[in-house]
Design a protein around this motif. Structure first.
Motif, PDB file in Angstrom:
ATOM      1  N   ASP A   7       0.869  -1.163   0.000  1.00 53.74           N
ATOM      2  CA  ASP A   7       0.000   0.000   0.000  1.00 53.74           C
ATOM      3  C   ASP A   7       0.911   1.219   0.000  1.00 53.74           C
ATOM      4  O   ASP A   7       2.130   1.080  -0.082  1.00 53.74           O
ATOM      5  CB  ASP A   7      -0.901  -0.027   1.238  1.00 53.74           C
ATOM      6  CG  ASP A   7      -2.192   0.758   1.025  1.00 53.74           C
ATOM      7  OD1 ASP A   7      -2.366   1.339  -0.063  1.00 53.74           O
ATOM      8  OD2 ASP A   7      -3.016   0.787   1.945  1.00 53.74           O
ATOM      9  N   ARG A  50      -5.955  10.460  -1.406  1.00 54.98           N
ATOM     10  CA  ARG A  50      -4.911   9.590  -1.926  1.00 54.98           C
ATOM     11  C   ARG A  50      -5.338   9.121  -3.315  1.00 54.98           C
ATOM     12  O   ARG A  50      -6.348   8.430  -3.456  1.00 54.98           O
ATOM     13  CB  ARG A  50      -4.749   8.402  -0.989  1.00 54.98           C
ATOM     14  CG  ARG A  50      -3.572   7.538  -1.295  1.00 54.98           C
ATOM     15  CD  ARG A  50      -3.495   6.460  -0.286  1.00 54.98           C
ATOM     16  NE  ARG A  50      -4.447   5.414  -0.668  1.00 54.98           N
ATOM     17  CZ  ARG A  50      -4.343   4.163  -0.283  1.00 54.98           C
ATOM     18  NH1 ARG A  50      -3.387   3.811   0.533  1.00 54.98           N
ATOM     19  NH2 ARG A  50      -5.203   3.279  -0.676  1.00 54.98           N
ATOM     20  N   GLU A  52      -5.846   7.021  -6.612  1.00 59.07           N
ATOM     21  CA  GLU A  52      -5.752   5.623  -7.008  1.00 59.07           C
ATOM     22  C   GLU A  52      -5.140   5.513  -8.400  1.00 59.07           C
ATOM     23  O   GLU A  52      -4.422   4.579  -8.695  1.00 59.07           O
ATOM     24  CB  GLU A  52      -7.136   4.967  -7.003  1.00 59.07           C
ATOM     25  CG  GLU A  52      -7.726   4.832  -5.610  1.00 59.07           C
ATOM     26  CD  GLU A  52      -6.931   3.897  -4.726  1.00 59.07           C
ATOM     27  OE1 GLU A  52      -6.420   2.879  -5.225  1.00 59.07           O
ATOM     28  OE2 GLU A  52      -6.814   4.191  -3.529  1.00 59.07           O
ATOM     29  N   ARG A  53      -5.457   6.478  -9.272  1.00 56.80           N
ATOM     30  CA  ARG A  53      -4.880   6.546 -10.616  1.00 56.80           C
ATOM     31  C   ARG A  53      -4.318   7.945 -10.783  1.00 56.80           C
ATOM     32  O   ARG A  53      -4.966   8.931 -10.469  1.00 56.80           O
ATOM     33  CB  ARG A  53      -5.957   6.288 -11.677  1.00 56.80           C
ATOM     34  CG  ARG A  53      -6.504   4.891 -11.622  1.00 56.80           C
ATOM     35  CD  ARG A  53      -7.585   4.688 -12.682  1.00 56.80           C
ATOM     36  NE  ARG A  53      -8.687   5.634 -12.596  1.00 56.80           N
ATOM     37  CZ  ARG A  53      -9.746   5.480 -11.823  1.00 56.80           C
ATOM     38  NH1 ARG A  53      -9.841   4.424 -11.056  1.00 56.80           N
ATOM     39  NH2 ARG A  53     -10.699   6.366 -11.821  1.00 56.80           N
TER      40      ARG A  53
END
Length: 115
Positions: A7, A50, A52-53
């Protein structure tokens, strides 16, 4: 042997603060200079959440604007084991342990109405 799940932590807000950029809109002009046009809400989500892509062009522009390395922005960590995460309630989004605990409402019993 199983590979550990990975992560990451996203440190854009901290790096911006270290550079004296305390508003998310401070990124709009430098991004535009590098040919990247984002709305203020897109930049806000990029800084606060945050991603993701993430486009590599945007990532490279952020590294250039903030004069930092990828290690400064992205910190790889081992993912927490799913067994250690508290279960989430379906609708409320709070963990079950934080909720009402053992208190549960009584089941309603509906009887016929006399007329």
């Amino acid at each position: 042997m199983m590979a550990a799940k990975l992560d990451y932590h996203w440190h854009l807000r901290k790096v911006m603060a270290d550079r004296g950029m305390f508003s998310t809109t401070d990124l709009l002009p430098p991004l535009k200079e590098r040919g990247i046009t984002l709305s203020s809400s897109q930049v806000y989500r990029l800084v606060v959440e945050r991603p993701e892509r993430l486009s590599l062009k945007i990532l490279m522009a952020l590294l250039d604007i903030l004069d930092c390395t990828m290690d400064d922005l992205i910190e790889p960590i081992a993912a927490a084991n799913s067994a250690t995460r508290p279960k989430k309630a379906a609708a409320g989004g709070t963990s079950i342990s934080e909720g009402v605990g053992d208190l549960r409402p009584r089941r309603a019993r509906i009887s016929g109405v006399d007329r």
